[in-house]
Design an enzyme around this catalytic site. Sequence first.
Site, PDB file in Angstrom:
ATOM      1  N   LYS A 132      24.695  44.114  53.175  1.00 32.19           N
ATOM      2  CA  LYS A 132      24.750  42.987  52.237  1.00 32.19           C
ATOM      3  C   LYS A 132      23.483  42.137  52.363  1.00 32.19           C
ATOM      4  O   LYS A 132      22.823  41.831  51.374  1.00 32.19           O
ATOM      5  CB  LYS A 132      25.989  42.132  52.550  1.00 32.19           C
ATOM      6  CG  LYS A 132      26.044  40.819  51.812  1.00 32.19           C
ATOM      7  CD  LYS A 132      27.122  39.911  52.397  1.00 32.19           C
ATOM      8  CE  LYS A 132      27.140  38.568  51.703  1.00 32.19           C
ATOM      9  NZ  LYS A 132      27.624  38.612  50.322  1.00 32.19           N
ATOM     10  N   LYS A 170      37.908  48.480  38.559  1.00 35.73           N
ATOM     11  CA  LYS A 170      38.555  48.778  39.832  1.00 35.73           C
ATOM     12  C   LYS A 170      38.647  50.271  40.109  1.00 35.73           C
ATOM     13  O   LYS A 170      38.955  51.054  39.232  1.00 35.73           O
ATOM     14  CB  LYS A 170      39.975  48.207  39.825  1.00 35.73           C
ATOM     15  CG  LYS A 170      40.085  46.830  40.416  1.00 35.73           C
ATOM     16  CD  LYS A 170      41.385  46.180  39.997  1.00 35.73           C
ATOM     17  CE  LYS A 170      42.590  46.956  40.472  1.00 35.73           C
ATOM     18  NZ  LYS A 170      42.932  46.680  41.879  1.00 35.73           N
ATOM     19  N   SER A 210      39.467  24.881  39.392  1.00 32.67           N
ATOM     20  CA  SER A 210      38.345  24.515  40.263  1.00 32.67           C
ATOM     21  C   SER A 210      37.211  23.890  39.466  1.00 32.67           C
ATOM     22  O   SER A 210      36.955  24.258  38.319  1.00 32.67           O
ATOM     23  CB  SER A 210      37.847  25.736  41.020  1.00 32.67           C
ATOM     24  OG  SER A 210      37.508  26.768  40.140  1.00 32.67           O
ATOM     25  N   CYS A 262      31.606  41.199  49.475  1.00 29.55           N
ATOM     26  CA  CYS A 262      32.694  41.620  50.358  1.00 29.55           C
ATOM     27  C   CYS A 262      33.814  40.591  50.299  1.00 29.55           C
ATOM     28  O   CYS A 262      33.577  39.435  49.981  1.00 29.55           O
ATOM     29  CB  CYS A 262      32.207  41.684  51.797  1.00 29.55           C
ATOM     30  SG  CYS A 262      30.858  42.821  52.026  1.00 29.55           S
ATOM     31  N   HIS A 292      48.221  31.171  35.301  1.00 29.41           N
ATOM     32  CA  HIS A 292      46.899  31.584  34.827  1.00 29.41           C
ATOM     33  C   HIS A 292      46.627  33.012  35.273  1.00 29.41           C
ATOM     34  O   HIS A 292      46.931  33.390  36.398  1.00 29.41           O
ATOM     35  CB  HIS A 292      45.821  30.646  35.371  1.00 29.41           C
ATOM     36  CG  HIS A 292      44.445  31.222  35.220  1.00 29.41           C
ATOM     37  ND1 HIS A 292      43.838  31.333  33.986  1.00 29.41           N
ATOM     38  CD2 HIS A 292      43.584  31.755  36.110  1.00 29.41           C
ATOM     39  CE1 HIS A 292      42.657  31.904  34.154  1.00 29.41           C
ATOM     40  NE2 HIS A 292      42.484  32.172  35.424  1.00 29.41           N
ATOM     41  N   CYS A 321      43.377  35.900  35.067  1.00 29.67           N
ATOM     42  CA  CYS A 321      42.006  36.038  34.583  1.00 29.67           C
ATOM     43  C   CYS A 321      41.682  37.459  34.197  1.00 29.67           C
ATOM     44  O   CYS A 321      40.869  38.114  34.817  1.00 29.67           O
ATOM     45  CB  CYS A 321      40.981  35.511  35.549  1.00 29.67           C
ATOM     46  SG  CYS A 321      41.438  35.456  37.243  1.00 29.67           S
ATOM     47  N   HIS A 375      31.651  32.941  33.525  1.00 29.78           N
ATOM     48  CA  HIS A 375      30.709  33.724  34.336  1.00 29.78           C
ATOM     49  C   HIS A 375      29.277  33.511  33.881  1.00 29.78           C
ATOM     50  O   HIS A 375      28.341  33.868  34.581  1.00 29.78           O
ATOM     51  CB  HIS A 375      31.054  35.210  34.259  1.00 29.78           C
ATOM     52  CG  HIS A 375      32.413  35.508  34.794  1.00 29.78           C
ATOM     53  ND1 HIS A 375      33.502  35.726  33.975  1.00 29.78           N
ATOM     54  CD2 HIS A 375      32.864  35.579  36.052  1.00 29.78           C
ATOM     55  CE1 HIS A 375      34.562  35.932  34.733  1.00 29.78           C
ATOM     56  NE2 HIS A 375      34.206  35.852  35.988  1.00 29.78           N
ATOM     57  N   CYS A 410      38.449  30.592  32.972  1.00 32.30           N
ATOM     58  CA  CYS A 410      38.868  30.604  34.379  1.00 32.30           C
ATOM     59  C   CYS A 410      38.324  29.349  35.055  1.00 32.30           C
ATOM     60  O   CYS A 410      37.802  28.459  34.385  1.00 32.30           O
ATOM     61  CB  CYS A 410      38.352  31.876  35.049  1.00 32.30           C
ATOM     62  SG  CYS A 410      39.090  32.207  36.675  1.00 32.30           S
TER      63      CYS A 410
HETATM   64  N1  GLN Z   1      42.805  27.895  39.961  1.00 33.86           N
HETATM   65  C1  GLN Z   1      41.802  28.854  40.290  1.00 33.86           C
HETATM   66  C2  GLN Z   1      40.417  28.310  39.977  1.00 33.86           C
HETATM   67  O1  GLN Z   1      40.279  27.611  39.026  1.00 33.86           O
HETATM   68  C3  GLN Z   1      42.003  30.147  39.536  1.00 33.86           C
HETATM   69  C4  GLN Z   1      41.008  31.167  39.943  1.00 33.86           C
HETATM   70  C5  GLN Z   1      41.315  32.546  39.400  1.00 33.86           C
HETATM   71  O2  GLN Z   1      42.130  32.704  38.531  1.00 33.86           O
HETATM   72  N2  GLN Z   1      40.649  33.526  39.918  1.00 33.86           N
HETATM   73  O3  GLN Z   1      39.454  28.592  40.655  1.00 33.86           O
HETATM   74 ZN    ZN Z   2      41.001  33.179  36.385  1.00 32.18          ZN
END
Ligand code: GLN
Ligand code: ZN
Length: 760
Positions: A19, A118, A439, A522, A647, A649, A700, A732
């Site tokens: 890495k 995946k 977040s 990782c 939620h 993603c 992203h 997200c």
């Molecule tokens: N609540 C999480 C965030 O906002 C959700 C993250 C996720 O779905 N991977 O970071």
């Molecule tokens: Zn998400």
Amino acid sequence: MARTHNLGFPRIGAQRELKFALESYWKGQSTRDELKAEGARLRRRHWQDQAGLDLVPVGDFAFYDQVLDMSFTLGNLPERVQGFHGDALDNYFRVARGRSAEEHAQCCGGVAAGEMTKWFDTNYHYIVPEFTAATEFRLDASRLLEQLDEARAQGVKAKPVIVGPVTYLALGKAKDDSDRLALLPRLLPVYAELLETLAAQGVEWVQIDEPLLVTELDADWQHAFNTAYHHLKSSRVKLLLATYFGQLAENQYLAANLPVAGLHIDAINGRDDIVPLLNLLPSHKVLSLGVINGRNIWKTDLDAVLDWLEPLAERLDDRLWIAPSCSLLHVPVDLASEHTLDAGITSWLAFALQKLDELKLLATALNQGRAAVAAELAANRAAVDARRSSPRVHNPAVQAALAAVTSALGRRHSPYPVRAARQAALLKLPPYPTTTIGSFPQTAEIRQARSRYKAGELDEAGYKAAMRAEIARSVREQEALGLDVLVHGEAERNDMVEYFGEQLDGYAFSQFGWVQSYGSRCVKPPILFGDISRPRPMTVDWITYAQSLTGKPMKGMLTGPVTLLNWSFVRDDQPRSASCTQLALAIREEVLDLEKAGMRVIQIDEAALREGLPLRRSQWKDYLDWAVESFRITANGVADETQIHTHMCYSEFNDIIASIAGMDADVITIETSRSDMELLDAFDDFKYPNEIGPGVYDIHSPNIPATAHIVQLMRKAAERIPAQRLWVNPDCGLKTRQWSEVIPALTNMVAAARTLRAST
Ligand code: GLN
Ligand code: ZN
């Protein structure tokens, strides 16, 4: 005599050396030669680590991904990178990671990364091979031959490893919707040439991976296996056809009769295949049994394995090989690096190196009798027995709670329409309410405070104060933005699973238990070792603090039981469903405490629910039933007035929509921005009756979404879902973004919601 071999070794390095070497090269801080030298060093060390096996894998090392390596070996480069004049390794990284258009405007003009997905049911992600009807293949065996030379020079008993042709085609995607299988006749001569090249080097055995054989196959894919292996049968090398991750089941006959010299099966997940295979397998073929679990971190019960393996060894004699069930890519390297795990738990574990020791022990016991390794077997027995009877694993109170679970636990008091009216009266939200997924940016200050706290340089009060300051900042920003339902921002969380695991009894954490997820990335899955309980509230203080700063509703934010389960190493002494229900009962207590503390909205993330789907469709229902029930137990103990959000993603729901609806969350937020809202077709009225927040921008990307674009996406959504059931939110969480990106993006999102309200 049973022989030992390995299917693949983790390449990232016990200290994640690969890495760091990769990331330094990508940043221009080291040279290509230095990176290559580190690769060679790791291969040398890993071959030494595997010394003592009868056959050792070669070619399992990859700088980024073994499937991408195979694409290069087969000369199947996406059209956009063909004709690149630079170095081949750099071109490989261009496919793996892409190049941004802005930074490369002057040179190559940027290039899109290959899609990642995946690898079967693991958390490893590979780069999807790309095809069109015009795809041609051309052998480039250089990488494999170099590694073979290197291995031979070091005295390694080398067994080259390649991805088999049928699995390779199945893993790829036809960009023009053409039929991938139509490429098989063009692909097979290149495989034949590759095998011939290896034969010319004096290679005896080649491991050819066809894990596709543990999935349900249509007639044309079954046929492809026959075509492929009949084409390759004249090769001068011996082929060990490797299957893993599950049972062959109805493909047993097919697998047993392909014209190869040996067959490897996963004897952990596919134990039931063994007896039928003994009868089906032609008597000249080697049967390799994957008797050590390559997917988890528990010590093997060696006595138990020997009990069933000894009669088979007698019967198969030289035709029996033993190995881990699959490549050890999916487990950490070395338990000896662990110094913070307590001795009790450490004594129950085995990482890659320890698994190979177990394998060698089994071989000695089979070949020379158990007495030859009596002391080692006794030590193993003591550890396995200690785990089995440990009070740290078994908690009677949890068992009692589990036994008392009824379906009533997972049922809300009233159906959704009744709840929705009560929640609306209480929350008084506008149409198209706005929210975020949880977040906010994990700033440098947050990370610094956390590492100083962990290093003991910052005391608990200091750390808490720093996190509270971040929460206050998030709340301030959200109020200024005019969002409707706020979040506290998750500053105090390093990771959505680890954060909860650390506070639950029954979980342990390794220091170096890293497993490659993709490229240089990782993960360090927590170890769920015992009955799960929640000694005290985990999030209530943070959320109540956040709520105290605002008059707007604050969402309580939790990770759901299915996601905790799917992103952990879990127990092998009880079904996954039992561990999941235990997690559900623990998180349910947190939900009820949040409600008691006054939260009117609680979100329970199930980011990894889809990831847990079994490889075989016939097993989906069983999984979805207990996974959904676990969510329901977690969420549904609340009053009608309390609004439950979940939620997820990802964006594929078509095939599981009934189960998603069955979770009965009041609101679901999902990732949709990149699919242009079309996936909402899965959510029409009949199939999904509750509220939905389709993500309106891709978190992203650093790009700021335009207000008009968000409005347009939401209008599309409103063509599919009645407007009164729609929410407006990003795809997200925003933890990987900068505040300087978040503010303008959310400003536009809120503006879009206002535009939509004005026109309804
Ligand atoms: N609540 C999480 C965030 O906002 C959700 C993250 C996720 O779905 N991977 O970071
Ligand atoms: Zn998400």
